[in-house]
Motif scaffolding. Structure first.
Motif, short mmCIF file in Angstrom:
data_model
loop_
_atom_site.label_atom_id
_atom_site.label_comp_id
_atom_site.label_asym_id
_atom_site.label_seq_id
_atom_site.Cartn_x
_atom_site.Cartn_y
_atom_site.Cartn_z
N GLY A 17 0.78 -1.36 0.04
CA GLY A 17 0.01 -0.06 -0.05
C GLY A 17 1.08 1.22 -0.04
N TRP A 18 0.41 2.28 0.55
CA TRP A 18 1.14 3.54 0.61
C TRP A 18 1.47 3.95 1.79
CZ3 TRP A 18 1.77 6.83 -3.59
CH2 TRP A 18 1.19 6.69 -4.60
N CYS A 19 2.61 4.45 1.84
CA CYS A 19 3.39 5.07 3.25
C CYS A 19 3.53 6.47 3.27
CB CYS A 19 4.54 4.30 3.32
SG CYS A 19 5.71 4.99 4.50
N GLY A 39 0.75 1.08 5.13
CA GLY A 39 -0.53 0.36 4.78
C GLY A 39 -1.84 1.21 4.29
N PHE A 40 -1.63 2.27 3.94
CA PHE A 40 -2.80 2.94 3.43
C PHE A 40 -3.25 2.39 2.06
CE2 PHE A 40 -0.88 6.13 6.11
CZ PHE A 40 -1.96 6.41 7.08
N GLU A 41 -4.46 2.54 1.70
CA GLU A 41 -5.14 1.81 0.53
C GLU A 41 -4.83 2.67 -0.53
OE1 GLU A 41 -9.08 0.77 0.89
OE2 GLU A 41 -8.42 -0.64 2.40
N THR A 42 -4.90 4.21 -0.31
CA THR A 42 -4.60 5.29 -1.62
C THR A 42 -3.79 6.13 -1.10
OG1 THR A 42 -6.51 6.61 -0.83
CG2 THR A 42 -7.21 4.89 -2.28
N GLU A 43 -3.17 6.79 -2.02
CA GLU A 43 -2.30 7.87 -1.92
C GLU A 43 -3.07 9.23 -0.89
OE1 GLU A 43 1.06 10.90 -4.02
OE2 GLU A 43 -0.38 9.80 -5.35
N GLU A 44 -4.18 9.37 -1.34
CA GLU A 44 -5.05 10.51 -0.65
C GLU A 44 -5.12 10.29 0.83
OE1 GLU A 44 -6.05 9.03 -3.66
OE2 GLU A 44 -5.38 10.56 -4.89
#
Length: 76
Positions: A17-19, A39-44
């Motif tokens: 995911g995104w860091c 572990g974020f699903e999106t960059e936003e």
């Protein structure tokens, strides 16, 4: 985005995911990561977390600096 020149938010894509990272400018050439969440699903989502945490992080630094300055004054 924050007005701070010393702290910024950096987002990167990882395998899971995104860091989001709060990055501190130590010198003109060197930076260090002060706080990281992965572990974020999106960059936003990662960017939003970073901006929110950065506000609290800078507020804590301001309070810490005030306490340290008061301690230095009381030692004299």
């Amino acid at each position: 985005m924050s007005d701070s020149k010393k702290f910024t938010v950096r987002t990167t894509e990882k395998r899971n995911g995104w860091c989001a990272e709060i990055v501190r400018q130590v010198t003109s050439r060197r930076t260090t990561v002060s706080k990281r969440e992965m572990g974020f699903e999106t960059e936003e989502l990662a960017q939003a977390w970073g901006e929110n945490e950065l506000k609290g992080f800078i507020e804590n630094q301001v309070e810490r600096n005030k306490r340290k300055a008061a301690d230095r004054r009381s030692e004299d």
